[in-house]
Design an enzyme around this catalytic site. Structure first.
Site, PDB file in Angstrom:
ATOM      1  CG  ASP A 162      -8.621 -32.569  18.866  1.00 45.54           C
ATOM      2  OD1 ASP A 162      -9.526 -32.543  18.014  1.00 45.54           O
ATOM      3  OD2 ASP A 162      -7.533 -32.000  18.720  1.00 45.54           O
ATOM      4  NE  ARG A 163     -10.036 -41.040  20.856  1.00 41.79           N
ATOM      5  CZ  ARG A 163     -10.030 -42.273  20.324  1.00 41.79           C
ATOM      6  NH1 ARG A 163     -10.505 -43.284  21.019  1.00 41.79           N
ATOM      7  NH2 ARG A 163      -9.556 -42.485  19.125  1.00 41.79           N
TER       8      ARG A 163
END
EC number: 5.4.99.-
Length: 343
Positions: A162-163
């Site tokens: 995930d970012r």
């Protein structure tokens, strides 16, 4: 077999439509890519709105079933492709990677933890998206050309983070390596270790979270929630250190790979949300004086190397977690050097 006679008035139309319907297999290096991103990669003239309409009406299917734009694909799955806009794409639609700026090229080179002829391992920083999406133009996938290191091909993603999750991210240097690495992740041969700082202290201090999860739409986007009829999700955990009952440093080992699995398991399975995780912990995921950023780090990865043996790579903590460890008095062990060993 359908033995009904054909309608002569519709035979030509049916034949024409059938002739333009195609099926294509998902390639090994496309493991875990979203369905809408798969279409953007292969059919750049197709707009997101047109794709959404085709999904709603069942014209696009995955292995014969209806799917959503966010569906994660597995290698070998069959995508049903209805008639699509003809003609060559424009330069912008082709999605050709933009030139990587010298600053981003230097950033990527500093991220490299390990590389050989088959594999590159990066320490992905907090806040850098791995793949693009609506309104997202700066992401790792668009910059991978800066990591060729003399190879003709740009490296390929074989899994994702995930970012706002930092840590070890693996790239394959070619189709053969991508296929083997993707198979390792699918077959659970990849041992993943995460570190997290959570608000509170779990009890008991070690164990297994076996909590099925399902994706639910919401006004602020899709969320993952515990659900009786959901997909099974399993995480092993243990407390490595704690600051009284205020916060704890956890080692997390996911045995399955569901979207936001670790975040939901910590918040709902243990009752101790990950520090900075406003999405799943709300105000309870904050501690005054500490960075309001997600404290989840992909610390280490151990998996079969495409050329034989085992590869082990660990990543140092990101700056905001270093700051939190110092504030809470947790030890900050150095990341061991990467190594490739016999099985």
């Amino acid at each position: 077999m359908d033995s009904r006679p054909a309608d002569p008035m519709s035979t030509a139309t049916t034949a024409s439509t059938a002739a333009t319907i195609r099926h294509r297999s998902v390639a090994p290096e496309e493991a875990d890519i979203r369905l809408d991103r798969w279409f953007r990669r292969h059919f750049p003239r197709l707009t997101q709105g047109a794709l959404q309409k085709m999904l709603r009406t069942g014209q696009v299917r995955v292995d014969g079933r209806r799917a959503e734009a966010s569906t994660r694909l597995r290698p070998g799955q069959q995508i049903r492709i209805p008639p699509l806009p003809e003609g060559p794409p424009t330069e912008a639609q082709r999605g050709a990677p933009r030139p990587v700026s010298p600053e981003d090229a230097r950033l990527l080179e500093r991220m490299v933890l390990y590389r050989d002829d088959s594999v590159i391992a990066l320490n992905k920083p907090y806040g850098l998206a791995v793949q693009g999406g609506p309104g997202l133009t700066r992401h790792l996938d668009a910059m991978l050309g800066a990591l060729r290191f003399g190879h003709a091909e740009r490296p390929r993603l074989v899994h994702r983070l995930d970012r706002d999750t930092s840590g070890v991210l693996l790239l394959a240097r070619g189709a053969a390596a991508a296929s083997k690495l993707a198979a390792a992740f699918r077959g659970r041969d990849a041992e993943k270790t995460y570190w997290a700082v959570v608000v509170g202290r779990p009890s008991p201090e070690s164990g297994r979270i076996d909590l099925p999860l399902a994706k639910q739409p919401g006004p602020r986007g899709e969320r993952t929630t515990p659900a009786e009829g959901g997909t099974r999700a399993i995480t092993d955990y243990r407390v490595l250190d704690a600051a009284q009952r205020r916060a704890a440093w956890l080692e997390l080992r996911p045995l399955t790979g569901r979207t936001h699995q670790l975040r939901v398991h910590c918040a709902r399975g243990l009752g101790t949300p990950i520090l900075g995780d406003g999405k799943y912990g709300g105000a309870a995921a904050q501690i005054e004086g500490l960075p309001p950023l997600l404290h989840l780090h992909a610390r280490a990865l151990r998996l079969p190397h495409p050329e034989g043996g085992m590869l082990e790579v660990a990543a140092p903590l990101p700056p905001h977690m270093e700051q939190t460890f110092a504030f809470l008095g947790f030890d900050r062990p150095r990341a061991p050097p990467p190594r490739r060993t016999p099985r």
